[in-house]
Scaffold this motif. Structure first.
Motif, PDB file in Angstrom:
ATOM      1  N   ALA A  61      57.139  41.576  50.597  1.00  0.00           N
ATOM      2  CA  ALA A  61      57.480  40.305  51.243  1.00  0.00           C
ATOM      3  C   ALA A  61      58.984  40.193  51.463  1.00  0.00           C
ATOM      4  O   ALA A  61      59.439  39.747  52.526  1.00  0.00           O
ATOM      5  N   ALA A  62      59.774  40.614  50.463  1.00  0.00           N
ATOM      6  CA  ALA A  62      61.238  40.536  50.591  1.00  0.00           C
ATOM      7  C   ALA A  62      61.746  41.495  51.667  1.00  0.00           C
ATOM      8  O   ALA A  62      62.638  41.144  52.456  1.00  0.00           O
ATOM      9  N   ALA A  63      61.193  42.699  51.722  1.00  0.00           N
ATOM     10  CA  ALA A  63      61.603  43.672  52.741  1.00  0.00           C
ATOM     11  C   ALA A  63      61.227  43.172  54.129  1.00  0.00           C
ATOM     12  O   ALA A  63      62.006  43.306  55.087  1.00  0.00           O
ATOM     13  N   GLN A 112      53.443  33.841  53.896  1.00  0.00           N
ATOM     14  CA  GLN A 112      52.948  33.756  55.263  1.00  0.00           C
ATOM     15  C   GLN A 112      53.594  32.585  56.006  1.00  0.00           C
ATOM     16  O   GLN A 112      54.000  32.726  57.173  1.00  0.00           O
ATOM     17  N   ASP A 113      53.719  31.446  55.336  1.00  0.00           N
ATOM     18  CA  ASP A 113      54.313  30.267  55.971  1.00  0.00           C
ATOM     19  C   ASP A 113      55.774  30.493  56.353  1.00  0.00           C
ATOM     20  O   ASP A 113      56.252  29.954  57.353  1.00  0.00           O
ATOM     21  N   GLU A 114      56.477  31.305  55.561  1.00  0.00           N
ATOM     22  CA  GLU A 114      57.891  31.566  55.876  1.00  0.00           C
ATOM     23  C   GLU A 114      58.032  32.605  56.984  1.00  0.00           C
ATOM     24  O   GLU A 114      59.131  32.871  57.474  1.00  0.00           O
ATOM     25  N   GLY A 115      56.907  33.201  57.393  1.00  0.00           N
ATOM     26  CA  GLY A 115      56.916  34.113  58.530  1.00  0.00           C
ATOM     27  C   GLY A 115      57.193  35.559  58.207  1.00  0.00           C
ATOM     28  O   GLY A 115      57.359  36.380  59.120  1.00  0.00           O
ATOM     29  N   SER A 116      57.202  35.928  56.917  1.00  0.00           N
ATOM     30  CA  SER A 116      57.517  37.322  56.582  1.00  0.00           C
ATOM     31  C   SER A 116      56.294  38.230  56.676  1.00  0.00           C
ATOM     32  O   SER A 116      56.376  39.330  57.236  1.00  0.00           O
ATOM     33  N   ILE A 117      55.162  37.804  56.149  1.00  0.00           N
ATOM     34  CA  ILE A 117      53.966  38.645  56.193  1.00  0.00           C
ATOM     35  C   ILE A 117      52.794  37.883  56.811  1.00  0.00           C
ATOM     36  O   ILE A 117      52.805  36.656  56.901  1.00  0.00           O
ATOM     37  N   GLU A 118      51.779  38.642  57.202  1.00  0.00           N
ATOM     38  CA  GLU A 118      50.514  38.067  57.685  1.00  0.00           C
ATOM     39  C   GLU A 118      49.426  38.484  56.696  1.00  0.00           C
ATOM     40  O   GLU A 118      49.192  39.687  56.508  1.00  0.00           O
ATOM     41  N   PHE A 150      54.161  42.610  59.619  1.00  0.00           N
ATOM     42  CA  PHE A 150      53.991  43.119  58.261  1.00  0.00           C
ATOM     43  C   PHE A 150      52.730  42.476  57.692  1.00  0.00           C
ATOM     44  O   PHE A 150      52.729  41.311  57.297  1.00  0.00           O
ATOM     45  N   GLN A 151      51.653  43.248  57.695  1.00  0.00           N
ATOM     46  CA  GLN A 151      50.343  42.703  57.342  1.00  0.00           C
ATOM     47  C   GLN A 151      49.951  43.083  55.915  1.00  0.00           C
ATOM     48  O   GLN A 151      50.365  44.124  55.386  1.00  0.00           O
ATOM     49  N   LEU A 152      49.114  42.236  55.329  1.00  0.00           N
ATOM     50  CA  LEU A 152      48.596  42.447  53.971  1.00  0.00           C
ATOM     51  C   LEU A 152      47.096  42.234  54.010  1.00  0.00           C
ATOM     52  O   LEU A 152      46.620  41.187  54.472  1.00  0.00           O
ATOM     53  N   LEU A 153      46.355  43.222  53.535  1.00  0.00           N
ATOM     54  CA  LEU A 153      44.895  43.167  53.536  1.00  0.00           C
ATOM     55  C   LEU A 153      44.392  43.515  52.144  1.00  0.00           C
ATOM     56  O   LEU A 153      44.682  44.591  51.635  1.00  0.00           O
ATOM     57  N   GLY A 154      43.656  42.596  51.526  1.00  0.00           N
ATOM     58  CA  GLY A 154      43.117  42.911  50.209  1.00  0.00           C
ATOM     59  C   GLY A 154      42.572  41.682  49.511  1.00  0.00           C
ATOM     60  O   GLY A 154      42.955  40.549  49.825  1.00  0.00           O
ATOM     61  N   PRO A 155      41.686  41.894  48.544  1.00  0.00           N
ATOM     62  CA  PRO A 155      41.046  40.772  47.864  1.00  0.00           C
ATOM     63  C   PRO A 155      41.951  40.119  46.823  1.00  0.00           C
ATOM     64  O   PRO A 155      42.784  40.790  46.210  1.00  0.00           O
ATOM     65  N   PRO A 156      41.797  38.816  46.606  1.00  0.00           N
ATOM     66  CA  PRO A 156      42.516  38.147  45.522  1.00  0.00           C
ATOM     67  C   PRO A 156      42.100  38.716  44.168  1.00  0.00           C
ATOM     68  O   PRO A 156      41.006  39.277  44.020  1.00  0.00           O
ATOM     69  N   GLU A 157      42.969  38.606  43.196  1.00  0.00           N
ATOM     70  CA  GLU A 157      42.689  39.044  41.829  1.00  0.00           C
ATOM     71  C   GLU A 157      42.950  37.881  40.886  1.00  0.00           C
ATOM     72  O   GLU A 157      43.675  36.941  41.211  1.00  0.00           O
ATOM     73  N   GLN A 158      42.348  37.945  39.710  1.00  0.00           N
ATOM     74  CA  GLN A 158      42.567  36.923  38.695  1.00  0.00           C
ATOM     75  C   GLN A 158      43.166  37.587  37.473  1.00  0.00           C
ATOM     76  O   GLN A 158      42.993  38.767  37.246  1.00  0.00           O
ATOM     77  N   GLY A 159      43.859  36.799  36.681  1.00  0.00           N
ATOM     78  CA  GLY A 159      44.322  37.286  35.388  1.00  0.00           C
ATOM     79  C   GLY A 159      45.698  37.907  35.436  1.00  0.00           C
ATOM     80  O   GLY A 159      46.479  37.717  36.370  1.00  0.00           O
ATOM     81  N   LEU A 160      45.993  38.664  34.388  1.00  0.00           N
ATOM     82  CA  LEU A 160      47.325  39.223  34.183  1.00  0.00           C
ATOM     83  C   LEU A 160      47.749  40.122  35.341  1.00  0.00           C
ATOM     84  O   LEU A 160      46.993  40.971  35.799  1.00  0.00           O
ATOM     85  N   GLY A 161      48.984  39.909  35.799  1.00  0.00           N
ATOM     86  CA  GLY A 161      49.535  40.762  36.835  1.00  0.00           C
ATOM     87  C   GLY A 161      49.094  40.432  38.244  1.00  0.00           C
ATOM     88  O   GLY A 161      49.498  41.124  39.185  1.00  0.00           O
ATOM     89  N   SER A 162      48.287  39.400  38.433  1.00  0.00           N
ATOM     90  CA  SER A 162      47.824  39.056  39.777  1.00  0.00           C
ATOM     91  C   SER A 162      48.868  38.225  40.512  1.00  0.00           C
ATOM     92  O   SER A 162      49.726  37.588  39.903  1.00  0.00           O
ATOM     93  N   VAL A 163      48.794  38.274  41.834  1.00  0.00           N
ATOM     94  CA  VAL A 163      49.640  37.432  42.682  1.00  0.00           C
ATOM     95  C   VAL A 163      48.768  36.321  43.234  1.00  0.00           C
ATOM     96  O   VAL A 163      47.780  36.571  43.909  1.00  0.00           O
ATOM     97  N   ASP A 164      49.158  35.103  42.931  1.00  0.00           N
ATOM     98  CA  ASP A 164      48.312  33.984  43.298  1.00  0.00           C
ATOM     99  C   ASP A 164      48.298  33.758  44.808  1.00  0.00           C
ATOM    100  O   ASP A 164      49.271  34.009  45.495  1.00  0.00           O
ATOM    101  N   LEU A 165      47.141  33.337  45.282  1.00  0.00           N
ATOM    102  CA  LEU A 165      46.961  33.152  46.716  1.00  0.00           C
ATOM    103  C   LEU A 165      47.959  32.151  47.290  1.00  0.00           C
ATOM    104  O   LEU A 165      48.391  32.282  48.440  1.00  0.00           O
TER     105      LEU A 165
END
Length: 396
Positions: free
Chosen positions: A234-236, A271-277, A249-264
């Motif tokens: 996202a930063a790049a 996405q709202d800031e316009g960096s990734i889709e 810059f697209q991202l495709l993949g299922p959400p994960e839960q628990g330790l180490g996950s990135v929250d939706l």
């Protein structure tokens, strides 16, 4: 021979081990696949497995059974329920051989198989996961527990498959594997080079196209985990968008839960800031790979990255980090670009190279396809795994 394949999800087991199970079935063996319940579409795919490639022939059908598993949780009571359920399953089914992959199936599956007297036990280390990202006190505690559990579980294994040599060396260094342990190497799960057939590149910008019009599409395929390098991606993307606003810059993949996950919610903010889709999740990545110019995986560590092998098979360049697993499949400047891990600027520089020289993409994609066909063909990988496990061809 009766072979039990143990996985942590129906979907990932269907995605990664279909060719191997098809080879087992085509050789005349009884194949039982054990996964947690809850994904009827993936289970249907598992039940439909047949012979593949040159191994195609009739054989006994794959059977499916369920067991309880909390994939991400650290609740010891739930893990004991898993261990007991697997022990009962092995006692009831009496498999001749266990093939277990991913963290909890390896740990609790191998322990239960040993207790139940399964004659041949094989484990596959597909990645090290959260427990080996020991950068704070909590993770260090989880790491120590994981090392102890792995040591007990793998003590009864006849062989342990690794997907890169760094992971095998780490397991020896921390004392999980004894000096006499039988270490085996596999090229990940391989890739079905016929299903992931070469696809033509989308149109490329002309050499004299101004930077603001260079409309290349980059795609990251992976679960929503920090360790896949999502924050760096996202930063790049944010940095590059300033100079190359037409790039995607697209991202495709299922959400994960628990330790180490990135929250939706965080993904939505990017996405709202316009960096990734964010494209959500899918059961078939091929249309998305065909629509992109290059795959990106800024992972912190991999076993062997399946998404990158699939992209290579379809003729796509790859941008990856210089970490175990990734550097085994990408040669910098040949079939992609390699950059430092945990470094958004280095990742941006690697993607900028392709934005500035889009003519590199066709040659890198062709080199990737050739490498996938030569070394990562799932039929070849499956045949080697069966040979290393000394699985005979059934009589008749």
């Amino acid at each position: 021979m009766k072979i039990l394949v143990l996985g942590n999800q129906a979907r990932s087991t269907a995605n990664f081990w279909t060719v191997l199970m098809g080879r087992m079935r085509a050789a005349g063996h009884t194949v039982l696949c054990a996964v947690p319940p809850g994904d009827s579409a993936a289970e249907a795919a598992l039940l439909a497995i047949g012979g593949h490639g040159s191994a195609r022939r009739s054989g006994p059908a794959v059977r499916l059974c369920h067991y309880p598993l909390d994939r991400k949780g650290l609740n010891p009571l739930r893990d004991m329920v898993t261990l007991q359920a697997l022990y009962r399953l092995f006692r009831r089914e009496k498999p001749d051989l266990l093939f277990a992959s991913t963290i909890k199936p390896v740990i609790y599956g191998c322990l239960a198989a040993r207790l139940a007297g399964v004659p041949h036990i094989y484990a596959t280390i597909t990645g090290l996961g959260y427990a080996f990202e020991a950068d704070n006190l909590f993770k260090k505690c989880v790491n120590r527990l994981s090392v102890a559990l792995y040591r007990c579980a793998l003590a009864g294994a006849e062989g342990v498959f690794f997907q890169n040599r760094d992971d095998a060396e780490l397991f020896r260094r921390v004392g999980i594997l004894g000096r006499d342990a039988r270490v085996l190497m596999a090229r990940g799960t391989g890739v079905d080079i016929r299903r992931f057939a070469e696809a033509p590149l989308p149109p490329l910008p002309a050499d004299d196209c101004p930077p603001e019009q260079r409309a290349l599409t980059f795609l990251l395929v992976g679960r929503l985990l920090e360790a896949k390098g999502l924050p760096e991606y996202a930063a790049a993307a944010r940095e590059l968008k300033a100079s190359y606003p037409a790039a995607r810059f697209q991202l495709l993949g299922p959400p994960e839960q628990g330790l180490g996950s990135v929250d939706l919610a965080q993904v939505r903010r990017w996405q709202d800031e316009g960096s990734i889709e964010y494209l959500g999740e899918t059961r078939d990545v091929r249309p998305y790979v065909a629509a992109c110019h290059a795959l990106v995986l800024p992972s912190w560590r991999e076993g062997t990255p399946t998404s990158i092998m699939e992209g290579m098979s379809m003729g796509r360049a790859a941008v990856v980090t210089d970490v175990p697993g990734c550097r085994e499949v990408v040669e910098d400047g040949v079939n992609g670009c390699i950059c430092a891990a945990h470094d958004a600027r280095a990742l941006a520089a690697a993607m900028r190279r392709l934005l500035d020289e889009p003519r590199l993409l066709a040659g890198m994609g062709a080199a990737g396809r050739a490498l996938a066909c030569r070394e990562f063909d799932a039929d070849v990988v499956a045949e080697k795994i069966l040979s290393d496990m000394r699985v005979p061809h059934a009589a008749g």
